[in-house]
Write a protein that holds these residues in place. Sequence first.
Motif, PDB file in Angstrom:
ATOM      1  N   VAL A 116       0.811  -1.013  -0.013  1.00 19.03           N
ATOM      2  CA  VAL A 116      -0.147   0.051   0.034  1.00 19.03           C
ATOM      3  C   VAL A 116       0.766   1.323  -0.071  1.00 19.03           C
ATOM      4  CG1 VAL A 116      -1.846   1.484   1.117  1.00 19.03           C
ATOM      5  CG2 VAL A 116      -1.720  -1.147   1.376  1.00 19.03           C
ATOM      6  N   SER A 117       0.731   1.607  -1.201  1.00 14.79           N
ATOM      7  CA  SER A 117       1.512   2.728  -1.232  1.00 14.79           C
ATOM      8  C   SER A 117       0.616   3.903  -0.313  1.00 14.79           C
ATOM      9  CB  SER A 117       1.440   3.282  -2.465  1.00 14.79           C
ATOM     10  OG  SER A 117       0.176   3.650  -3.214  1.00 14.79           O
ATOM     11  N   LEU A 118       1.570   4.769   0.298  1.00 19.12           N
ATOM     12  CA  LEU A 118       0.871   5.857   1.295  1.00 19.12           C
ATOM     13  C   LEU A 118       1.311   7.205   0.409  1.00 19.12           C
ATOM     14  CD1 LEU A 118       2.576   5.111   4.622  1.00 19.12           C
ATOM     15  CD2 LEU A 118       0.192   4.477   3.734  1.00 19.12           C
ATOM     16  N   ALA A 119       0.047   7.895   0.408  1.00 18.95           N
ATOM     17  CA  ALA A 119       0.338   9.309  -0.106  1.00 18.95           C
ATOM     18  C   ALA A 119       0.525  10.165   0.923  1.00 18.95           C
ATOM     19  CB  ALA A 119      -1.128   9.662  -0.775  1.00 18.95           C
ATOM     20  N   LEU A 120       1.700  10.785   0.523  1.00 18.69           N
ATOM     21  CA  LEU A 120       2.570  11.779   1.626  1.00 18.69           C
ATOM     22  C   LEU A 120       2.046  13.316   1.118  1.00 18.69           C
ATOM     23  CD1 LEU A 120       5.936  10.004   2.147  1.00 18.69           C
ATOM     24  CD2 LEU A 120       3.527   9.807   3.682  1.00 18.69           C
ATOM     25  N   ALA A 121       1.490  13.986   1.966  1.00 21.43           N
ATOM     26  CA  ALA A 121       1.094  15.117   1.815  1.00 21.43           C
ATOM     27  C   ALA A 121       2.374  16.368   2.207  1.00 21.43           C
ATOM     28  CB  ALA A 121      -0.063  15.620   2.573  1.00 21.43           C
ATOM     29  N   GLY A 122       2.827  17.013   0.885  1.00 17.88           N
ATOM     30  CA  GLY A 122       3.893  17.800   1.265  1.00 17.88           C
ATOM     31  C   GLY A 122       3.330  19.368   1.330  1.00 17.88           C
ATOM     32  N   THR A 155       0.632   8.758   7.082  1.00 19.73           N
ATOM     33  CA  THR A 155      -0.354   7.811   7.740  1.00 19.73           C
ATOM     34  C   THR A 155      -0.080   6.319   7.793  1.00 19.73           C
ATOM     35  OG1 THR A 155      -1.793   9.182   6.366  1.00 19.73           O
ATOM     36  CG2 THR A 155      -2.702   6.849   7.536  1.00 19.73           C
ATOM     37  N   PRO A 156       0.031   5.816   9.232  1.00 22.12           N
ATOM     38  CA  PRO A 156       0.426   4.324   9.432  1.00 22.12           C
ATOM     39  C   PRO A 156      -0.490   3.457   8.612  1.00 22.12           C
ATOM     40  CG  PRO A 156      -0.820   5.349  11.300  1.00 22.12           C
ATOM     41  CD  PRO A 156      -0.716   6.366  10.432  1.00 22.12           C
ATOM     42  N   THR A 157      -0.035   2.530   8.138  1.00 27.46           N
ATOM     43  CA  THR A 157      -0.424   1.364   7.488  1.00 27.46           C
ATOM     44  C   THR A 157      -0.895   0.405   8.469  1.00 27.46           C
ATOM     45  OG1 THR A 157       1.084   1.419   5.685  1.00 27.46           O
ATOM     46  CG2 THR A 157      -0.068  -0.592   6.017  1.00 27.46           C
ATOM     47  N   ALA A 158      -2.370   0.038   8.095  1.00 24.09           N
ATOM     48  CA  ALA A 158      -2.933  -0.639   9.143  1.00 24.09           C
ATOM     49  C   ALA A 158      -2.282  -2.035   9.040  1.00 24.09           C
ATOM     50  CB  ALA A 158      -4.502  -0.899   8.606  1.00 24.09           C
ATOM     51  N   THR A 159      -2.158  -2.681  10.473  1.00 19.94           N
ATOM     52  CA  THR A 159      -1.468  -4.093  10.493  1.00 19.94           C
ATOM     53  C   THR A 159      -2.260  -5.026  10.112  1.00 19.94           C
ATOM     54  OG1 THR A 159      -0.432  -3.003  12.358  1.00 19.94           O
ATOM     55  CG2 THR A 159      -0.100  -5.384  12.109  1.00 19.94           C
ATOM     56  N   TYR A 160      -1.754  -5.796   9.140  1.00 27.41           N
ATOM     57  CA  TYR A 160      -2.467  -7.127   8.925  1.00 27.41           C
ATOM     58  C   TYR A 160      -2.683  -8.024  10.049  1.00 27.41           C
ATOM     59  CZ  TYR A 160      -2.944 -11.877   7.087  1.00 27.41           C
ATOM     60  OH  TYR A 160      -3.209 -13.216   6.869  1.00 27.41           O
ATOM     61  N   LYS A 161      -3.742  -8.951  10.284  1.00 26.69           N
ATOM     62  CA  LYS A 161      -4.234  -9.870  11.022  1.00 26.69           C
ATOM     63  C   LYS A 161      -4.697 -10.959  10.544  1.00 26.69           C
ATOM     64  CE  LYS A 161      -6.363 -10.541  15.809  1.00 26.69           C
ATOM     65  NZ  LYS A 161      -7.642  -9.671  16.620  1.00 26.69           N
ATOM     66  N   PRO A 162      -4.048 -12.008  10.681  1.00 27.58           N
ATOM     67  CA  PRO A 162      -4.763 -13.372  10.092  1.00 27.58           C
ATOM     68  C   PRO A 162      -5.801 -13.995  10.816  1.00 27.58           C
ATOM     69  CG  PRO A 162      -2.814 -13.747  11.274  1.00 27.58           C
ATOM     70  CD  PRO A 162      -2.770 -12.334  11.250  1.00 27.58           C
ATOM     71  N   GLU A 164      -7.911  -9.494   9.251  1.00 26.75           N
ATOM     72  CA  GLU A 164      -8.179  -7.972   9.438  1.00 26.75           C
ATOM     73  C   GLU A 164      -7.075  -7.304   8.382  1.00 26.75           C
ATOM     74  OE1 GLU A 164      -8.485  -6.456  13.452  1.00 26.75           O
ATOM     75  OE2 GLU A 164      -9.962  -7.848  13.867  1.00 26.75           O
ATOM     76  N   ASN A 165      -7.285  -6.141   7.837  1.00 36.66           N
ATOM     77  CA  ASN A 165      -6.605  -5.393   6.953  1.00 36.66           C
ATOM     78  C   ASN A 165      -5.854  -6.270   5.836  1.00 36.66           C
ATOM     79  OD1 ASN A 165      -7.182  -3.154   8.378  1.00 36.66           O
ATOM     80  ND2 ASN A 165      -5.735  -4.183  10.057  1.00 36.66           N
ATOM     81  N   VAL A 166      -6.451  -7.106   5.142  1.00 32.65           N
ATOM     82  CA  VAL A 166      -5.850  -8.161   4.329  1.00 32.65           C
ATOM     83  C   VAL A 166      -5.605  -7.220   2.980  1.00 32.65           C
ATOM     84  CG1 VAL A 166      -5.815 -10.123   2.801  1.00 32.65           C
ATOM     85  CG2 VAL A 166      -7.099 -10.154   5.017  1.00 32.65           C
ATOM     86  N   PRO A 167      -4.177  -7.182   2.411  1.00 34.36           N
ATOM     87  CA  PRO A 167      -3.780  -6.378   1.525  1.00 34.36           C
ATOM     88  C   PRO A 167      -4.555  -7.011   0.200  1.00 34.36           C
ATOM     89  CG  PRO A 167      -1.966  -7.522   2.249  1.00 34.36           C
ATOM     90  CD  PRO A 167      -2.829  -7.534   3.214  1.00 34.36           C
ATOM     91  N   LEU A 168      -5.113  -6.201  -0.560  1.00 34.97           N
ATOM     92  CA  LEU A 168      -5.742  -6.583  -1.938  1.00 34.97           C
ATOM     93  C   LEU A 168      -4.394  -6.751  -2.995  1.00 34.97           C
ATOM     94  CD1 LEU A 168      -7.963  -7.164  -4.014  1.00 34.97           C
ATOM     95  CD2 LEU A 168      -7.939  -4.644  -4.709  1.00 34.97           C
ATOM     96  N   PRO A 169      -4.393  -8.101  -3.453  1.00 39.07           N
ATOM     97  CA  PRO A 169      -3.347  -8.226  -4.370  1.00 39.07           C
ATOM     98  C   PRO A 169      -3.223  -7.149  -5.612  1.00 39.07           C
ATOM     99  CG  PRO A 169      -4.255 -10.192  -3.808  1.00 39.07           C
ATOM    100  CD  PRO A 169      -5.055  -9.016  -3.332  1.00 39.07           C
ATOM    101  N   GLU A 170      -2.072  -6.725  -6.165  1.00 37.40           N
ATOM    102  CA  GLU A 170      -2.016  -5.582  -7.274  1.00 37.40           C
ATOM    103  C   GLU A 170      -1.723  -6.336  -8.384  1.00 37.40           C
ATOM    104  OE1 GLU A 170       0.205  -1.474  -8.338  1.00 37.40           O
ATOM    105  OE2 GLU A 170       0.452  -2.502  -6.282  1.00 37.40           O
TER     106      GLU A 170
END
Length: 215
Positions: free
Chosen positions: A13-19, A55-62, A70-76
């Motif tokens: 997950v890319s994070l969008a960082l505001a500048g 923004t912190p990435t939500a932690t994956y939990k099996p 929880e917070n399963v990353p969608l394959p890209e």
Amino acid sequence: MSSLGVRRQFAAVSLALAGALVLGACSGSDDPDADAAQSPSSPVSPSTSSTPSPTPTATYKPASAEGPAENVPLPEMPEEAKVESKEGLIAFARYWYELVNYGYETGDVEPVKAISGPDCFACQSLYSGMGDVYGTGGWIQGGDIEILTLDSDYQLTPEGRRQVLVSVKQRDMVYWDGTGNADRRPGDEISFLQIMEISFEDDGWYVHIAESTGD
């Protein structure tokens, strides 16, 4: 078909960082007398701006006995899987299985559905099976599909499709019904073959068939 009868139909997950952009402007007079008439200006402290924290990435939990994953990353989809070539076909097939595993873990089958046709029998089994499980408050622990081999001769069928042969195994799976009851299903001891038929459409590869060969 039972909610877990789908397991034999399948073996990604890319994070969008505001500048902050600070714009400063300076102004002065060309008249030296006017400059002399001005009283000394008070020192001005340099302006400071705080850089937003990522923004912190939500932690994956099996998934576990306590609840679903929880917070399963969608394959890209990899860029290679978007190319009409043998390598692109192989990459796309691997990506498709990643989405199937994502469906098992989350109950979300929409990503698979978006790149699969209505005549895909295994796909329909996945949709109904995950609906039966997650739609009633249950969840699945494990059950992910392991690809052992995946290959294609890249020849066109009479329908204009490319075939892919996949050797797969499905790992141990536990179905939790949401009330603490578990239905444990052992994984495959030996691999089995599946065949896929995939065509390249205007918007990319598209799965028409995914089914076990019976071998």
